[in-house]
Design an enzyme around this catalytic site. Structure first.
Site, mmCIF file in Angstrom:
data_model
loop_
_atom_site.group_PDB
_atom_site.id
_atom_site.type_symbol
_atom_site.label_atom_id
_atom_site.label_comp_id
_atom_site.label_asym_id
_atom_site.label_seq_id
_atom_site.Cartn_x
_atom_site.Cartn_y
_atom_site.Cartn_z
ATOM 1 C CB ALA A 330 15.571 -33.722 0.890
ATOM 2 C CB SER A 331 20.405 -33.703 0.581
ATOM 3 O OG SER A 331 20.141 -33.173 -0.701
ATOM 4 C CB THR A 332 18.464 -36.384 5.381
ATOM 5 O OG1 THR A 332 17.269 -36.976 4.872
ATOM 6 C CG2 THR A 332 18.197 -34.936 5.780
ATOM 7 C CE LYS A 334 22.053 -35.101 -2.258
ATOM 8 N NZ LYS A 334 22.415 -33.702 -2.562
#
Length: 653
Positions: A330-332, A334
């Site tokens: 997921a957004s980890t 980014k």
């Protein structure tokens, strides 16, 4: 009547005949004596060593003596794996008068089942009467005391003690330490092929998982021997010589058992994993997977009922989620994608993207949504990380393309083994064009690249991989190998008789560093992660409000199940196994990081990474930096549910 004729004997001829017969007899005797002496010479002189060896092999036996297994400690000297005496009740049949009556009386005294008694009598038939036969394998302290008082009534029956592995923290350390269990046929074949079978002649158990398996050669030690003289029945008459075994090496791990306790408490009632690592060395400070199980169950042989319960549990306690589960990051991820964009000159720190709440590829009807329905408006790189803006990273992923993304992510260790010193590890999936062709024999689509841009699609990671990647990031390209072993020690006995433990710290060589064209790009990304925690209104600000240390991090909420275009996610109406996962990565202090953390929590009922995973990381850091959540009372292992530190009306990642 005519006179009778008398024959005259020839004394000379008889004397000659007697002499010849005597000579022949004497010659035969001499020949036989010569043959006898020749045979005696052959046996006693020429073949002396051969027949002495054969004689000694019948008379002298070498009995193997098992070495004590090495102990395992945490970084502060707390004992994690011990050798605990286990008491068994054994019987020497020839020393017992009425064996049937004696066994019945002892069984009634100690409450030994009829099934165990039947097994004893079957075993007794297969052994010689002077050999001990086990009646009961694991006596309680109460049974030992009770029998000791009455032992004088039962000659030939006695209590024997042997060391067995014991894990004082039970399920708290199982996924890291593994466990020792009985050597089976598969183990025996492997030992035979490796030429190690002789060293296990008196050993019943072997490391099956984790540290116990990975460092089996260190922990096991070297077998000893007892040289004894036996009679023709095999009974030991006396001991001739004794060669003591060499005990296994003691191991000191990088784990901190108090951080493990905090991790267990923080994950109470949840499925997930926590990994905390020292970025300066790569040493694992805490690694806990919930739910876990008690490794002590396997030491003595787990029952079919208990093993079936573990296998059929929907929570999968046998899986070490820290290194075996594949979570969408997921957004980890980014920050890592942002660094890739900067390196490839696709974006600059000031590059802005308009976020109306959705992203759409030209000519395609599908809309890729942001977590904030009305969008974030104009966002640059720093704000995109602070607010976890999906639209910015959809656009970045489209500009980069899957090949540049996968190439850079592989340098951070995604899609590969970390090198951790346990065998049970999943390398995850770092998707690419070649990977999809090899796996599914299909082409790669641009829409899949957009999903990869927010850590979704085929991309899966382990919490340990996230920790390793974050370590590389905070070290500005210096890559460390994650490890659990800190030092080993062995008992040294000097010729004078003095004994001491020689401790040898383990040194790990770092991997080739990750070099950037522009070193300032490290600072750009790390500063944005710092703002994510420290800046008011950023996604991870509330969970760390009031902390005494300077933390940085990135939240994430991983979609587990597919959703239709435009379908709104509602956790309450979604079945539990299809709910989103909560993810979070963090490090502290910002200037000189001492700890990096990755948290993954499965199928959360409400919220995402900021509400569920970030407070867990906060508890670990509080313990590490001295804002103690618990004290050093190691006996209190069972933990209570964590308190909710922060609640948000609108959940971001």
């Amino acid at each position: 009547m005519s006179p009778r004729r008398v024959a005259i004997r020839n004394h000379s001829a008889e004397a000659n005949l007697f002499a010849r017969r005597t000579f022949i007899a004497f010659a035969v005797v001499v020949l036989v004596l010569l043959l006898l002496f020749a045979n005696l010479y052959t046996l006693q002189v020429e073949s002396f060593e051969k027949y002495q060896t054969r004689s000694n092999s019948n008379r002298i036996k070498l009995l193997p003596v098992a070495p004590n297994r090495g102990l395992i400690y945490d970084r502060n000297g707390v004992l994690l794996a011990d050798n605990k005496p286990v008491y068994s009740l054994e019987v020497i049949a020839e020393d017992v008068g009425d064996i049937k009556t004696s066994i019945e009386q002892v069984s009634q005294l100690l409450n030994i089942s009829a099934d165990r008694q039947n097994k004893f009598f079957k075993s007794m038939k297969r052994k010689r009467r002077f050999k001990p036969v086990e009646l009961h394998s694991r006596l309680s302290d109460q049974q030992v005391a009770l029998f000791s008082v009455n032992q004088h009534k039962y000659p030939g029956i006695f209590v024997n003690a042997r060391l067995k592995r014991y894990y004082p923290f039970s399920d708290l350390t199982t996924h890291n330490l593994g466990y020792v269990a009985r050597i089976n046929r598969k183990d025996a074949n492997k030992l035979e092929q490796a030429g190690k079978a002789e060293n296990y002649a008196a050993t019943y158990g072997i490391g099956k998982l984790g540290i116990e398996k990975y460092y089996e050669d260190m922990l096991h030690g070297t077998i000893g021997h007892q040289e004894v003289e036996v009679n023709n029945q095999g009974r030991v008459i006396r001991t001739l010589n004794y060669t003591p075994p060499v005990p296994g090496k003691d191991l000191t791990l990088t784990l901190d058992i108090e951080l493990q306790m905090i991790a267990k408490r923080a994950l109470s009632g949840k499925r997930g994993a926590i990994v905390a690592m020292d970025p300066r060395t790569g040493g694992i400070l805490a690694m806990y997977s919930n739910p876990s199980y008690d490794g002590n169950l396997f030491v003595h042989g787990i029952s079919t009922k208990n093993y079936k319960k573990l296998l059929e549990s929907k929570d999968l306690p046998l899986i070490n989620r820290s290194v075996q589960s594949g979570y969408p990051p997921a957004s980890t991820v980014k920050p890592f994608l942002a660094l890739t964009g900067l390196e490839e000159n696709v974006i600059t720190p000031t590059t802005e993207v308009n976020d109306p709440g959705w992203y759409q590829l030209n000519g395609l009807p599908n809309k890729y949504r942001d977590w904030l329905p009305w969008g974030h408006g104009k966002v640059n790189l720093t704000k995109a990380i602070e607010q976890s803006c999906n639209i910015y990273f959809y656009d970045l992923a489209f500009k980069l393309g899957i090949t540049k993304i996968s190439d850079m992510m592989e340098k951070f260790g995604f899609g590969d083994y970390t090198g951790l010193d346990i065998h049970e590890e999943n390398k995850g999936i770092m998707p690419s064009v070649a990977w999809k062709r090899a796996r599914y024999n299909k082409s790669w689509y641009t829409g899949e690249t957009l999903s990869v841009g927010i850590g979704q699609s085929f991309w899966t990671v382990t919490p340990l991989q996230l920790t390793q990647a974050l370590t590389t990031l905070v070290n500005r390209g210096e890559r460390k190998i994650p490890h659990l072993l800190k030092a080993k020690s062995e008992l040294i006995i000097e010729s004078s008789g003095n004994a001491y433990h020689q401790i040898t710290p383990i040194e790990y060589e770092p991997r080739a560093p990750l070099k950037l064209r522009n070193e300032k790009n490290w600072d750009t990304v790390l500063n944005a992660m710092h703002n994510t925690v420290q800046k008011f209104g950023a996604t991870a600000h509330k969970p760390f409000k009031g902390s005494t240390y300077d933390a940085s991090g990135k939240t994430g909420s991983a979609q587990v199940a597919r959703r239709k275009q435009g379908e709104k996610y509602d956790a309450k109406s979604t079945s539990e196994n299809k709910r989103d996962n909560a993810m979070f990565i963090a490090f502290a202090p910002f200037e000189k990081p001492e700890i990096v953390i990755a948290v993954a929590i499965e199928n959360v009922a409400k919220g995402g990474g900021a509400t569920n995973a970030a407070p867990v990381a906060r508890q670990i850091m509080d313990q590490y930096f001295g804002d103690r959540v618990i004290t050093s009372q190691l006996s209190k292992i069972k933990a209570k549910s964590p308190t909710v530190i922060a609640k948000t009306s609108q959940e971001a990642d």
